[in-house]
Design an enzyme around this catalytic site. Structure first.
Site, PDB file in Angstrom:
ATOM      1  N   ARG A  14      12.280 -43.983 -59.493  1.00 45.00           N
ATOM      2  CA  ARG A  14      12.555 -42.802 -60.375  1.00 45.00           C
ATOM      3  C   ARG A  14      12.087 -41.587 -59.825  1.00 45.00           C
ATOM      4  NH1 ARG A  14       9.362 -43.840 -66.115  1.00 45.00           N
ATOM      5  NH2 ARG A  14      10.922 -42.086 -66.437  1.00 45.00           N
ATOM      6  N   ASP A  15      12.191 -41.337 -58.700  1.00 46.50           N
ATOM      7  CA  ASP A  15      11.842 -40.129 -58.033  1.00 46.50           C
ATOM      8  C   ASP A  15      12.197 -39.833 -56.550  1.00 46.50           C
ATOM      9  OD1 ASP A  15      11.429 -37.240 -58.372  1.00 46.50           O
ATOM     10  OD2 ASP A  15       9.222 -37.248 -57.592  1.00 46.50           O
ATOM     11  N   ILE A  16      13.575 -40.576 -56.487  1.00 47.09           N
ATOM     12  CA  ILE A  16      14.411 -40.331 -55.224  1.00 47.09           C
ATOM     13  C   ILE A  16      14.866 -38.868 -54.866  1.00 47.09           C
ATOM     14  CG2 ILE A  16      16.446 -41.344 -53.856  1.00 47.09           C
ATOM     15  CD1 ILE A  16      15.908 -44.016 -55.370  1.00 47.09           C
ATOM     16  N   THR A  54      12.360 -35.429 -60.991  1.00 49.46           N
ATOM     17  CA  THR A  54      12.727 -34.242 -60.406  1.00 49.46           C
ATOM     18  C   THR A  54      14.049 -33.839 -61.093  1.00 49.46           C
ATOM     19  OG1 THR A  54      11.442 -34.561 -58.573  1.00 49.46           O
ATOM     20  CG2 THR A  54      13.247 -32.739 -58.371  1.00 49.46           C
TER      21      THR A  54
END
Length: 207
Positions: A14-16, A54
């Site tokens: 969920r935040d690569i 992000t």
């Protein structure tokens, strides 16, 4: 653990983003910071309705408040590949709302001189429609391994000529020149960049 391993366990990152890829001397690139991770059968939306992640690397469906999926992680992985080849975050807009609107409505910047096979992979990974993206990180790895072996190949596997890369409007001169007075990025430099990006993403996705 690689992204495919996490997905096999039912875990979404969920935040690569590039900042969450740590380069370790012996192990190589490692995907870190699973702080927003959750199982794919759970929903992580705050009580205030805030979107987690992000904005510059957030999949369109997440920007719309929909539930995350493995396809959302693959979209973010595609944006990391795009960042490696372009040199900046294509959907960075300065404000959260502008970045989210861009994720939903705007295409990524065109990278001049990309071989057809690389462009095809990027187009699939960055599709606004989640169902049109690759089925898994393993499928992305297979495509990257093929492109690493022959970055100039088309989707059909035949070499495609690379036209000279023109200077894109608004693109900083420094990103296309190694030093003042030098020529824009050559075909050989593009091939090296693609090979390096492929190696990095294979490590992130599968190792």
């Amino acid at each position: 653990r690689g992204l495919q391993r996490a997905h096999d366990l039912g875990i979404l990152h969920r935040d690569i983003k590039p900042q969450n890829v740590l380069l370790v001397d012996e192990r190589g690139p490692v995907l870190i910071d699973f702080g927003l991770a959750n199982r794919d059968d759970q929903t992580r939306i705050s009580m205030s309705g805030d979107i987690l992640g992000t904005p510059s690397y957030l999949a369109p469906e997440l920007a719309l408040g929909e539930a995350p999926s493995a396809a959302s992680d693959l979209y973010a992985l595609g944006l990391v590949l795009h960042f490696l080849l372009l040199g900046r975050a294509t959907f960075y807009r300065g404000t959260i709302s502008a970045a989210l609107e861009a994720q939903i409505d705007q295409p990524p910047e065109v990278i001049p001189g990309l071989p057809a096979g690389v462009q095809e992979l990027l187009d699939r990974m960055l599709s606004k429609i989640a169902a049109d993206r690759p089925d898994s990180a393993a499928e992305v790895v297979e495509a990257l391994v093929r492109l690493q072996a022959d970055p100039t190949a088309t989707a059909a596997g035949t070499p495609a000529p690379l036209p000279p890369a023109p200077l894109a409007r608004g693109l900083p001169t420094a990103s296309l020149r190694t030093r003042q007075g030098s020529r824009p990025a050559s075909r050989r430099a593009m091939v090296r960049a693609i090979s390096g990006a492929a190696l990095l993403l294979v490590a992130i996705a599968f190792v």
